[in-house]
Write an enzyme that holds these catalytic residues in place. Structure first.
Site, mmCIF file in Angstrom:
data_model
loop_
_atom_site.group_PDB
_atom_site.id
_atom_site.type_symbol
_atom_site.label_atom_id
_atom_site.label_comp_id
_atom_site.label_asym_id
_atom_site.label_seq_id
_atom_site.Cartn_x
_atom_site.Cartn_y
_atom_site.Cartn_z
ATOM 1 N N GLU A 1 11.852 30.565 51.124
ATOM 2 C CA GLU A 1 11.493 31.942 51.415
ATOM 3 C C GLU A 1 10.139 32.405 50.887
ATOM 4 O OE1 GLU A 1 13.448 34.141 53.307
ATOM 5 O OE2 GLU A 1 14.446 32.246 53.780
ATOM 6 N N SER B 1 35.965 17.162 84.885
ATOM 7 C CA SER B 1 35.778 17.369 86.326
ATOM 8 C C SER B 1 35.731 18.825 86.752
ATOM 9 C CB SER B 1 36.890 16.652 87.099
ATOM 10 O OG SER B 1 36.747 15.253 86.968
#
Length: 717
Positions: free
Chosen positions: A129, A409
């Site tokens: 940070e 499918s």
């Protein structure tokens, strides 16, 4: 009279002194300095330009004004008491009728002293940070300017805040993004930096930052992700917690396993930063391995479906830029979802009756059962039901939104739609329609531009179908036909059509190769429901909607307006719908007939039977159900062979039965509707294939070359 030269010049009639050597009058007292040439008069366009004196004067004036403003602001803005948001309040999640789903308000926070946090964990946070925290001032002006420039130039909103500023925002102010709040943040940060030590500020930051999983502060995060106190964190674990600060929800690899590559990049960035700053030995860095976090242990208030719903809503709000996770975590929001309580309850009952009631403690495999489901109203895009799993407190990952199971499918209808949209033909030039004849032989090699390839998918149970129409191949979910059709259409075009229907472009394994037809992509249940809802709405696509209204303190938060577009032609979508109708009437999805009204659908099974799917819709409702196998101890995907007392679980069985039970209950109070279809001419007529006809194999030279795929599903459902 003095002998010294006199400064004089003849005067013109007005009394002004004339300039030496010319007739131009000069004001009294304006005498050229010795050795200084006369400044030429500015003419033309130069007269509109400011002089350097004007520029310098303006700059000095602005500097004085700005400096005065900064000084005044510094003295006027005091360090306030901690704001109420430092202790987050409840968010209330509601069904679409206003009834409460859950109040998410138990804040998990435990303050610790900085001395309790291992030094390497502190350094990991700094590496992530603010690497110059100990040496730089409270406000990094260059970073702010760079962030502002990146935002203005379209490079995205870039962070320019130091740890001191982030702490001020978290503890003293709030998360709102306004100029006034940002100005206060800057002044308070400067004052705080003078009144408190760097260690005090870092300690406050570590105790107020949000790490996801409802964990506020480094101690709560250590418990939430690794089940240990902060004192016992390793460097690698500290680096992962530091990684979470950038995107707490998205970087939780347990909740979002599909985001693991991004998490690893950020984790490596943190560790490499520690090496660069000489906080970590390069040799130790080379041997550091990613420390996978444990399963989350959410509060019991999020049991059942409630936790899955909260998780999905938070992701929805964050990904659409409505509320980021940190802002939402401050609490106080009333969030009305599109979920319908009656339909949500109906989904739970359908799963309990058709799946959970069939499990047995005597069968170890039944411990591996997972179920996911989602239901969308095609016309509005409203998500009216979402089934994430048996219980959020027992199975943390939502099976409705995870993207790590093959869809099988149920992807095949997208291939047919793509063929119709693109006017595709077989290799020998025949138009692809529902009545086009293909060779359905088992393990027939797919034929590409250069002839036969190494890719030869197997049909279910290795059945040879011979000459077969596309319609019948859809009914029976014939792999060899659809793999060839994907090649004929062009795998890239198939992929584009799937994305147009609503499958996210970044879906894992959505690869443009012939195997795409068999469902190798890892789309979520919700993703697939979105795509099927597009087909149900005659090819019109709009984003699904999960949140209807958000308010805080009586003020309504603006939500993005939903817009729709014709993603694929109505003729293509309706023709696909007509073909899917026969899947339910006499194909692999006949169990869905129990819905008792006109319906269409498609079955699907993932590789090695690790998941079984049914996707279908009526004119009113699109719904997808998936049954998945996952070892609860290792998290590994497992085959469903032997589960629920069945030799195998396929899409036409339990998933289709669950779909029918839910859809019947969800639409019980609504009259049955017929499909209003505008199909391609002749496509709704069933033609029997001429067995003497050579169906050909078909190629499309415009598509990319086919690629062999070893992980395609071979079972069809």
């Amino acid at each position: 009279m003095s002998d010294e030269p006199q400064n004089w010049a003849p005067r013109d009639p007005s009394g002004a002194m004339a300039a030496p050597g010319g007739d131009r009058p000069r004001k009294p007292g304006r005498t050229p300095r010795k050795g200084h040439p006369k400044r030429p008069r500015r003419t033309g366009w130069r007269r509109v330009l400011p002089t350097w004196r004007m520029v310098l004067g303006t700059a000095l004036g602005l500097a004085l004004l700005l400096g005065g403003g900064l000084i005044a602001g510094y003295h006027l803005v005091d360090i306030p008491a901690a704001n109420a948001a430092a202790t987050a309040q409840s968010n209330v999640y509601l069904y679409n009728d206003g009834s409460v789903i859950v109040r998410d308000g138990d804040v998990n926070r435990e303050k610790v002293n900085l001395s309790q946090v291992p030094l390497t964990v502190q350094q990991a946070v700094l590496a992530a940070e603010d690497r110059d925290f100990h040496s730089q001032p409270a406000v990094d002006v260059r970073a702010l300017l760079r962030a502002g420039w990146n935002t203005v130039t379209g490079k995205g909103k870039q962070g320019g805040s130091t740890i001191t500023q982030q702490y001020v925002k978290n503890y003293y102010l709030g998360q709102e993004r306004t100029v006034v709040r940002k100005a206060k943040e800057l002044f308070i940060a400067v004052k705080l930096n003078r009144e408190e030590s760097k260690d005090q500020i870092l300690e406050g930051y570590l105790n107020t930052s949000y790490f996801g999983r409802n964990a506020y502060g480094i101690q709560a995060a250590a418990q939430a992700y690794y089940g240990k106190n902060v004192e016992d964190l390793t460097t690698a674990e500290g680096a992962y917690l530091a990684t979470l600060l950038n995107a707490p929800s998205a970087y939780d690899v347990v909740a979002h396993p599909d985001n693991e590559p991004a998490v690893l990049r950020r984790w490596n960035y943190v560790l490499d930063g520690m090496v660069k700053e000489h906080w970590l030995d390069a040799a130790e860095r080379a041997t550091t391995r990613f420390p996978a976090p444990g399963e989350a242990k959410p509060p019991t208030g999020l049991s059942g479906q409630r936790g899955y719903i909260v998780q999905a809503v938070e992701d929805y709000l964050s990904r659409r830029g409505i509320l980021d996770e940190e802002t939402l975590a401050t609490g106080g929001y009333r969030i009305t979802t599109t979920l319908d309580k009656a339909r949500q309850d109906a989904f739970v009952r359908a799963v309990d009756t058709n799946v959970m009631a069939k499990t047995s403690d005597e069968r170890e495999i039944d411990r591996n059962i997972r179920v996911g489901g989602a239901s969308i109203v095609p016309e509005t895009g409203a998500v009216v039901a979402l089934y994430g799993g048996i219980d959020y407190t027992k199975q943390y990952v939502s099976n409705a939104t995870r993207r790590d199971y093959q869809v099988g499918s149920i992807f095949k209808p997208f291939v047919l739609t793509s063929a119709l949209v693109n006017g595709s033909t077989t290799g020998d030039g025949r138009p692809i329609t529902p009545n086009t004849v293909y060779d359905g032989s088992n393990r027939r090699p797919v034929t590409g531009p250069q002839g036969a390839t190494d890719y030869a998918p197997a049909n279910e149970d290795d059945v040879d179908y011979g000459s077969i129409t596309v319609r019948t191949a859809t009914d029976k979910s014939v792999n060899s036909v659809y793999a060839q059709m994907a090649q004929d259409v062009g795998p890239g075009r198939v992929r584009d059509t799937a994305v147009a229907l609503g499958i996210p472009a970044k879906t894992p394994d959505l690869t443009a190769s012939p195997s795409i037809a068999l469902g190798t992509a890892n789309a979520s249940v919700l993703d697939m429901t979105q795509a099927y809802a597009t087909l149900a709405d005659h090819g019109r696509r709009g984003p699904y909607v999960l949140v209807d209204k958000v308010t805080k303190g009586g003020t309504e938060i603006e939500l993005p307006e939903r817009t729709t577009e014709q993603a694929v032609s109505r003729e293509a979508a309706d023709t696909t719908t007509a073909v899917l109708r026969s899947v339910v009437e006499g194909g692999t999805g006949t169990a869905a007939q129990a819905v008792g009204r006109p319906a269409v659908g498609k079955t699907g099974t993932a590789e090695e039977d690790r998941a079984a799917w049914f996707a279908g819709y009526t004119p009113d409702l699109a719904t997808v159900v998936a049954v998945m196998g996952q070892n609860p101890d290792t998290g590994a995907q497992t085959p469903l062979y032997g589960a629920l007392g069945l030799s195998r679980v396929n899409g036409g069985g339990v998933p289709a039965e669950t779909w029918a039970a839910y859809t019947e209950a969800a639409l019980r109070s609504s009259p049955a509707r017929e499909f209003d279809l505008e199909t391609a001419p002749g496509s709704d007529e069933v033609d029997e294939p001429d067995l003497d006809e050579d169906p050909g194999s078909g190629t499309d030279p415009s598509g990319p070359p086919p690629a062999a795929h070893s992980g395609a599903p071979t079972d069809t459902g």
